[in-house]
Design a protein around this motif. Sequence first.
Motif, PDB file in Angstrom:
ATOM      1  N   LYS A  88       1.705   7.232  -6.598  1.00 22.81           N
ATOM      2  CA  LYS A  88       2.601   6.207  -7.153  1.00 22.81           C
ATOM      3  C   LYS A  88       1.997   4.814  -6.966  1.00 22.81           C
ATOM      4  O   LYS A  88       1.167   4.625  -6.073  1.00 22.81           O
ATOM      5  N   GLY A  89       2.433   3.854  -7.783  1.00 28.43           N
ATOM      6  CA  GLY A  89       1.970   2.475  -7.646  1.00 28.43           C
ATOM      7  C   GLY A  89       2.270   1.935  -6.256  1.00 28.43           C
ATOM      8  O   GLY A  89       3.323   2.221  -5.689  1.00 28.43           O
ATOM      9  N   GLY A  90       1.333   1.200  -5.699  1.00 22.02           N
ATOM     10  CA  GLY A  90       1.551   0.571  -4.400  1.00 22.02           C
ATOM     11  C   GLY A  90       1.261   1.454  -3.202  1.00 22.02           C
ATOM     12  O   GLY A  90       1.415   1.035  -2.062  1.00 22.02           O
ATOM     13  N   THR A  91       0.821   2.691  -3.427  1.00 22.68           N
ATOM     14  CA  THR A  91       0.570   3.586  -2.291  1.00 22.68           C
ATOM     15  C   THR A  91      -0.825   3.392  -1.692  1.00 22.68           C
ATOM     16  O   THR A  91      -1.140   3.989  -0.664  1.00 22.68           O
ATOM     17  N   GLY A  92      -1.679   2.614  -2.356  1.00 22.56           N
ATOM     18  CA  GLY A  92      -2.999   2.345  -1.777  1.00 22.56           C
ATOM     19  C   GLY A  92      -4.176   2.971  -2.522  1.00 22.56           C
ATOM     20  O   GLY A  92      -5.278   3.069  -1.985  1.00 22.56           O
ATOM     21  N   LYS A  93      -3.963   3.377  -3.782  1.00 26.16           N
ATOM     22  CA  LYS A  93      -5.044   4.023  -4.548  1.00 26.16           C
ATOM     23  C   LYS A  93      -6.254   3.117  -4.711  1.00 26.16           C
ATOM     24  O   LYS A  93      -7.391   3.531  -4.487  1.00 26.16           O
ATOM     25  N   THR A  94      -5.992   1.878  -5.144  1.00 22.33           N
ATOM     26  CA  THR A  94      -7.102   0.952  -5.390  1.00 22.33           C
ATOM     27  C   THR A  94      -7.820   0.610  -4.084  1.00 22.33           C
ATOM     28  O   THR A  94      -9.051   0.555  -4.042  1.00 22.33           O
ATOM     29  N   THR A  95      -7.026   0.427  -3.041  1.00 21.06           N
ATOM     30  CA  THR A  95      -7.613   0.142  -1.728  1.00 21.06           C
ATOM     31  C   THR A  95      -8.515   1.298  -1.300  1.00 21.06           C
ATOM     32  O   THR A  95      -9.666   1.094  -0.897  1.00 21.06           O
ATOM     33  N   ASP A 145      -1.355   6.248   3.638  1.00 25.00           N
ATOM     34  CA  ASP A 145      -1.767   4.862   3.886  1.00 25.00           C
ATOM     35  C   ASP A 145      -0.676   4.151   4.685  1.00 25.00           C
ATOM     36  O   ASP A 145       0.501   4.480   4.571  1.00 25.00           O
ATOM     37  N   ARG A 146      -1.094   3.164   5.454  1.00 28.12           N
ATOM     38  CA  ARG A 146      -0.209   2.355   6.295  1.00 28.12           C
ATOM     39  C   ARG A 146       0.579   3.229   7.257  1.00 28.12           C
ATOM     40  O   ARG A 146       1.785   3.076   7.420  1.00 28.12           O
ATOM     41  N   ILE A 151      -4.592   6.127   7.027  1.00 29.42           N
ATOM     42  CA  ILE A 151      -5.174   4.782   7.087  1.00 29.42           C
ATOM     43  C   ILE A 151      -4.155   3.869   7.763  1.00 29.42           C
ATOM     44  O   ILE A 151      -2.997   3.829   7.342  1.00 29.42           O
ATOM     45  N   PRO A 152      -4.558   3.152   8.792  1.00 28.07           N
ATOM     46  CA  PRO A 152      -3.595   2.249   9.440  1.00 28.07           C
ATOM     47  C   PRO A 152      -3.381   0.973   8.641  1.00 28.07           C
ATOM     48  O   PRO A 152      -4.207   0.619   7.794  1.00 28.07           O
ATOM     49  N   GLU A 153      -2.279   0.312   8.900  1.00 28.77           N
ATOM     50  CA  GLU A 153      -2.050  -1.036   8.364  1.00 28.77           C
ATOM     51  C   GLU A 153      -3.181  -1.910   8.903  1.00 28.77           C
ATOM     52  O   GLU A 153      -3.508  -1.841  10.078  1.00 28.77           O
ATOM     53  N   ASP A 154      -3.812  -2.681   8.036  1.00 26.66           N
ATOM     54  CA  ASP A 154      -5.022  -3.386   8.446  1.00 26.66           C
ATOM     55  C   ASP A 154      -4.964  -4.864   8.057  1.00 26.66           C
ATOM     56  O   ASP A 154      -4.953  -5.202   6.870  1.00 26.66           O
ATOM     57  N   ILE A 202      -7.487  -6.360   5.544  1.00 28.18           N
ATOM     58  CA  ILE A 202      -7.210  -6.174   4.107  1.00 28.18           C
ATOM     59  C   ILE A 202      -6.307  -7.307   3.615  1.00 28.18           C
ATOM     60  O   ILE A 202      -6.590  -7.947   2.595  1.00 28.18           O
ATOM     61  N   GLU A 261      -7.347 -10.165   0.842  1.00 25.83           N
ATOM     62  CA  GLU A 261      -6.565 -10.251  -0.380  1.00 25.83           C
ATOM     63  C   GLU A 261      -6.003 -11.669  -0.559  1.00 25.83           C
ATOM     64  O   GLU A 261      -6.032 -12.231  -1.649  1.00 25.83           O
TER      65      GLU A 261
HETATM   66  N1  LIG Z   1      -3.893  -0.098   5.014  1.00 28.17           N
HETATM   67  C1  LIG Z   1      -3.503  -1.238   4.472  1.00 28.17           C
HETATM   68  N2  LIG Z   1      -3.344  -2.355   5.237  1.00 28.17           N
HETATM   69  C2  LIG Z   1      -2.933  -3.516   4.685  1.00 28.17           C
HETATM   70  N3  LIG Z   1      -2.640  -3.686   3.384  1.00 28.17           N
HETATM   71  C3  LIG Z   1      -2.770  -2.607   2.566  1.00 28.17           C
HETATM   72  C4  LIG Z   1      -3.205  -1.339   3.069  1.00 28.17           C
HETATM   73  N4  LIG Z   1      -3.247  -0.472   2.019  1.00 28.17           N
HETATM   74  C5  LIG Z   1      -2.860  -1.160   0.936  1.00 28.17           C
HETATM   75  N5  LIG Z   1      -2.575  -2.435   1.236  1.00 28.17           N
HETATM   76  C6  LIG Z   1      -2.080  -3.467   0.309  1.00 28.17           C
HETATM   77  O1  LIG Z   1      -0.953  -2.942  -0.383  1.00 28.17           O
HETATM   78  C7  LIG Z   1      -0.945  -3.305  -1.749  1.00 28.17           C
HETATM   79  C8  LIG Z   1      -0.927  -2.068  -2.641  1.00 28.17           C
HETATM   80  O2  LIG Z   1      -2.139  -1.344  -2.474  1.00 28.17           O
HETATM   81  P1  LIG Z   1      -3.008  -0.836  -3.714  1.00 28.17           P
HETATM   82  O3  LIG Z   1      -4.233  -0.217  -3.157  1.00 28.17           O
HETATM   83  O4  LIG Z   1      -3.168  -1.921  -4.713  1.00 28.17           O
HETATM   84  O5  LIG Z   1      -2.022   0.294  -4.283  1.00 28.17           O
HETATM   85  P2  LIG Z   1      -2.076   1.062  -5.700  1.00 28.17           P
HETATM   86  O6  LIG Z   1      -3.460   0.919  -6.232  1.00 28.17           O
HETATM   87  O7  LIG Z   1      -1.726   2.487  -5.370  1.00 28.17           O
HETATM   88  O8  LIG Z   1      -1.037   0.412  -6.553  1.00 28.17           O
HETATM   89  C9  LIG Z   1      -2.163  -4.184  -1.939  1.00 28.17           C
HETATM   90  O9  LIG Z   1      -1.764  -5.514  -1.845  1.00 28.17           O
HETATM   91  C10 LIG Z   1      -3.085  -3.789  -0.785  1.00 28.17           C
HETATM   92  O10 LIG Z   1      -3.928  -4.831  -0.403  1.00 28.17           O
END
Ligand SMILES: Nc1ncnc2c1ncn2[C@@H]1O[C@H](COP(=O)(O)OP(=O)(O)O)[C@@H](O)[C@H]1O
Length: 252
Positions: free
Chosen positions: A10-17, A188-189, A213-216, A219, A223
């Motif tokens: 889903k959107g916001g789950t950390g795929k791009t990260t 993630d987080r 993956i921990p909250e970091d 990142i 950003e």
């Molecule tokens: N482990 C993490 N620690 C801190 N911020 C994170 C972490 N994972 C993701 N984020 C932040 O959360 C937001 C959503 O992540 P993103 O990778 O863009 O999700 P998606 O691609 O699934 O929509 C971004 O702003 C990203 O920087």
Amino acid sequence: MGKVIAMAGKGGTGKTTLAALVIRYLQKKGRRPILAVDADPSSNLVDALGLTVNKSLGSAREDFFETKGNLPPGMTKETYLEMKLHEILVESPGLDLLVMGRPEGPGCYCYANNILRRHLDLLIKNYPFVVMDNEAGMEHLSRRTTQGVDYLLFLSDYSLKGIRTVGKIRELIDELNLSVKEKHLVVDRAPNGLDPIFSREVENLGLPLLGAIPEDGFITELEMRGKPLLELPDESPAVQAVDRMMGKMIKA
Ligand SMILES: Nc1ncnc2c1ncn2[C@@H]1O[C@H](COP(=O)(O)OP(=O)(O)O)[C@@H](O)[C@H]1O
Ligand SMILES: [Mg+2]
């Protein structure tokens, strides 16, 4: 032939990260050249990689329609589309990027899509590793390439609802009949130790947990400053977590 690593969730789950961190890992291990594919219309993989893009695959297809068959002399439709595909490929040392762009509107695009799909399949074969950032259900990808996926990574946040959503997305992907060799779950987080209730939900889901993956703060910091995630330092906890996962997943 290259290995395809794809993200789903889903959107916001950390795929791009995760896609950026996987690319960082492969770069560090010298597994180059890498092809990054941004198949999420609302994505920002480009920013995460610190590259600039002016055209997407969608715009190449639109360019083709705008010619209305009036191509430069001696050029076939196929060579025109192939040229366009190479034109939109962003090249940087050891890392190339292809952006899919918006999906097409109504109308028959089959001819252009079939040609583009064939050439994308060929392009993918040139890279030892292809990392794909997808939209939730991966419909986009399945329309763009017949290429299978070696490692499909499902992203979830640290919630029971998140894990159940992965279950639904997995069903959608199963319906696409995409060939997938391995499926893994990444949370993630997540906190250091997972709650047993959460672990039970993961067990019910039936996907192997590759890692968390921990909250970091690194990142968040990058950003905020508009810097690419590839610049994360080695001591970033998220980098270390993803490096461990990749070491476990990619054996060869
Ligand atoms: N482990 C993490 N620690 C801190 N911020 C994170 C972490 N994972 C993701 N984020 C932040 O959360 C937001 C959503 O992540 P993103 O990778 O863009 O999700 P998606 O691609 O699934 O929509 C971004 O702003 C990203 O920087
Ligand atoms: Mg994204």
